[in-house]
Scaffold this motif. Structure first.
Motif, PDB file in Angstrom:
ATOM      1  N   THR A 100     -12.390   6.125 -24.264  1.00 10.29           N
ATOM      2  CA  THR A 100     -12.498   5.630 -22.893  1.00 10.29           C
ATOM      3  C   THR A 100     -13.914   5.258 -22.481  1.00 10.29           C
ATOM      4  N   LYS A 102     -23.928  11.758 -15.546  1.00  2.00           N
ATOM      5  CA  LYS A 102     -23.692  10.830 -16.638  1.00  2.00           C
ATOM      6  C   LYS A 102     -24.951  10.111 -16.984  1.00  2.00           C
ATOM      7  N   HIS A 106     -11.671  10.925 -25.099  1.00  3.07           N
ATOM      8  CA  HIS A 106     -12.915  10.741 -24.327  1.00  3.07           C
ATOM      9  C   HIS A 106     -13.791   9.654 -24.968  1.00  3.07           C
ATOM     10  N   TYR A 107     -13.917   9.655 -26.287  1.00  6.43           N
ATOM     11  CA  TYR A 107     -14.714   8.644 -26.977  1.00  6.43           C
ATOM     12  C   TYR A 107     -14.109   7.250 -26.803  1.00  6.43           C
ATOM     13  N   PHE A 147     -18.104  16.616 -20.106  1.00  6.57           N
ATOM     14  CA  PHE A 147     -17.123  15.864 -19.331  1.00  6.57           C
ATOM     15  C   PHE A 147     -17.465  15.857 -17.850  1.00  6.57           C
ATOM     16  N   ASN A 190     -20.513  15.314 -25.226  1.00 10.34           N
ATOM     17  CA  ASN A 190     -19.259  16.014 -24.936  1.00 10.34           C
ATOM     18  C   ASN A 190     -19.268  16.728 -23.593  1.00 10.34           C
ATOM     19  N   GLU A 208     -11.504  15.108 -27.199  1.00  9.23           N
ATOM     20  CA  GLU A 208     -12.753  14.393 -27.470  1.00  9.23           C
ATOM     21  C   GLU A 208     -12.485  12.990 -27.988  1.00  9.23           C
TER      22      GLU A 208
END
Length: 130
Positions: A108, A130, A105-106, A126, A124, A102
């Motif tokens: 990027t 989007k 992920h945050y 993935f 969260n 995570e």
């Protein structure tokens, strides 16, 4: 028909295509409700006037990377039940793995994507829309 360019604090209506204010919830021309209303960052004081503090993507990423196993980023993002689950299972190291993923992920995602996903509850997710 008047032809003008859209400014930074404006957007197009989803229904009629009219240029409207970015914070507008309803288009003044057609009356269609706008679903992606997000606060415009002007001077950093928006969160002071809205009553709720704006969450920082970098802070969330740092907490996820450094203290993700304890669920610190979940508490910071306003998800205390997820944070408690992370804390309960901390000895299995599974939350540490998820915290690392995570955190990356945050890092990027952009600030705008982070705030919009945080506000609509898909931060969260993935895979999928989007």
């Amino acid at each position: 028909m008047e032809c003008r360019e859209k400014k930074q604090d404006e957007k197009f209506c989803h229904e009629c295509g009219e240029i409207i204010r970015a914070k507008a919830e309803i288009c003044p021309k057609c009356g269609c409700r706008q679903h992606d209303v997000r606060p415009i960052r002007t001077n950093g004081l928006d969160s002071v006037f809205s009553g709720a503090p704006e969450k920082s993507r970098t802070t969330a990423a740092a907490l996820a990377l450094l203290l993700g196993g304890f669920g610190a980023h979940k508490f910071y993002l306003g998800k205390p039940l997820h944070g408690i689950l992370y804390a309960v299972f901390v000895l299995t190291f599974i939350p540490a793995f998820f915290g690392l993923v995570e955190g990356i992920h945050y890092i990027t995602m952009s600030d705008d994507e982070f705030s919009s996903r945080l506000s609509n509850g898909t931060l969260n997710q993935f895979f999928g829309k989007k």
